[in-house]
Design an enzyme around this catalytic site. Structure first.
Site, mmCIF file in Angstrom:
data_model
loop_
_atom_site.group_PDB
_atom_site.id
_atom_site.type_symbol
_atom_site.label_atom_id
_atom_site.label_comp_id
_atom_site.label_asym_id
_atom_site.label_seq_id
_atom_site.Cartn_x
_atom_site.Cartn_y
_atom_site.Cartn_z
ATOM 1 N N LYS A 1 -0.187 4.210 1.267
ATOM 2 C CA LYS A 1 -1.513 4.560 0.460
ATOM 3 C C LYS A 1 -2.170 5.305 1.461
ATOM 4 C CE LYS A 1 -1.204 0.570 -2.524
ATOM 5 N NZ LYS A 1 -1.395 -0.828 -2.614
ATOM 6 N N GLN B 1 -5.039 -5.689 0.105
ATOM 7 C CA GLN B 1 -3.739 -5.640 -0.359
ATOM 8 C C GLN B 1 -3.317 -7.104 -0.995
ATOM 9 O OE1 GLN B 1 -1.592 -3.159 -0.614
ATOM 10 N NE2 GLN B 1 -0.049 -4.456 -1.538
ATOM 11 N N ASP C 1 -9.266 -1.665 -8.008
ATOM 12 C CA ASP C 1 -8.149 -2.066 -8.696
ATOM 13 C C ASP C 1 -8.656 -2.415 -10.311
ATOM 14 O OD1 ASP C 1 -6.004 -1.975 -7.293
ATOM 15 O OD2 ASP C 1 -6.509 -3.954 -6.048
#
Ligand code: NAP
Length: 297
Positions: A61, A105, A128
């Site tokens: 990422k 994460q 998210d």
């Protein structure tokens, strides 16, 4: 072999790579517009512990962030980090006006409650889209970051011109990151959604009676090979969202033999995954635009 299988038939593949590339091209233009206005969009990451797979995802990422022109500050906490340590890290990013999007994460070590972690993230920086405020926005049809894998699946279906509106979609799994938000998303009033969505799960014995009549089946479980050819109507579209990792081996929900019955199917590797990453950055650029009041390019 079941009566529905046809060993000579191979379903049309639905790769996610080209979908992601199209989204990245759009993001590049939006990042350029932000930078031209003096704003460097920033996706901040937090990793707890030293799980190699999680560290690999963060690295990937960060590399993508650099390619797209994002800043990507990072905090690495030890595997023994306390809830207070993690709240401190999230709080620092919440307060930093140069950080527009925050990613913790997953999975985090067992002493950290992931639901509590999500609650601590400023909903305006929730890349998210899993904060209850943003899931509520999704349910209410209000703008906000949408969970990345469901958004990626809608984009994948649209890109490959699979009609969704008015059709029967059965989602196997009602988890918070995939099945539940996908069911909300695909039932919204929009040309690329507008479906009749049914959600089945472990509380529905004989769920295959639902998947067998579906135009589109989305596997969102995390049980390798749970969807088999006999669970599909011949010609149906099969989307594999759920996966389990055993070491580096990726084990998908969709049994490979589904390709002998389905009309179209996501590949074992390079299906939904790349679209999830693309949607993460699309959410990040959108959050930066909202926070800075700058319109999309
Ligand atoms: N491709 C990607 O980029 C990506 C991104 C995010 C997630 N995922 C994957 O998507 C999957 C789902 O994620 P999630 O976070 O939503 O998972 P989750 O919260 O664990 O949800 C799994 C769902 O599957 C159902 N289920 C489990 N065993 C079943 C069975 N034998 N029969 C029928 N239903 C069953 C569960 O039912 P109950 O509700 O009754 O327990 C639950 O609703 C996972 O494999 C995850 O790794 C992939």
């Amino acid at each position: 072999m079941t009566v529905t299988e046809n060993p000579t038939h191979t379903a049309r593949p639905l790769p996610g790579g080209p979908v992601a590339e199209a989204v990245f091209a759009e993001i590049t233009a939006r990042v350029a517009a932000l930078r031209a206005a003096g704003v460097v969009p920033s996706l901040a990451t937090i990793l707890v512990g030293d799980d190699p797979a999680s560290a690999g995802y963060i690295r990937m990422k960060q590399e993508r962030a650099a390619e797209l022109g994002f800043a990507s500050p990072h905090i690495h906490l030890s595997a023994t980090a306390t809830p207070a340590d993690l709240l401190w890290a999230i709080g620092a990013y919440n307060r930093d006006p140069d950080v527009h999007a925050i990613l913790v994460q997953h999975p985090t070590p067992p002493q950290l409650d992931y639901a509590e972690t999500i609650l601590a993230i400023d909903p305006a920086k929730d890349v998210d889209g899993l904060h209850p405020e943003n899931l509520g926005r999704l349910a209410a049809g209000l703008p906000g970051p949408v969970p990345c894998t469901p958004a990626g699946i809608e984009a994948l279906l649209a890109f490959h011109e699979i009609p969704v509106a008015g059709r029967d979609v059965v989602v196997l799994g009602r988890g918070t990151t995939l099945g539940r938000p996908l069911s909300l998303l695909l039932s919204q009033k929009r040309a690329t959604a507008d479906a009749a969505v049914t959600v089945v799960h472990s509380g529905v014995p004989g769920w295959e009676r639902h998947t067998r009549r579906a135009d589109i089946v989305v596997a969102a479980v995390g049980v390798p090979g749970i969807v088999r050819p006999e669970h599909l109507r011949p010609g149906a579209v099969a989307i594999g969202g759920g996966v389990r990792y055993e070491g580096r081996r990726l084990l998908p929900d969709l049994d490979e033999s589904c390709a002998t019955v389905a009309g179209a199917i996501t590949p074992r590797v390079g299906g939904v995954g790349p679209t999830t990453v693309a949607m993460l950055f699309r959410n990040a650029v959108e959050l930066a635009e909202r926070q800075t009041g700058l319109p999309a390019a």
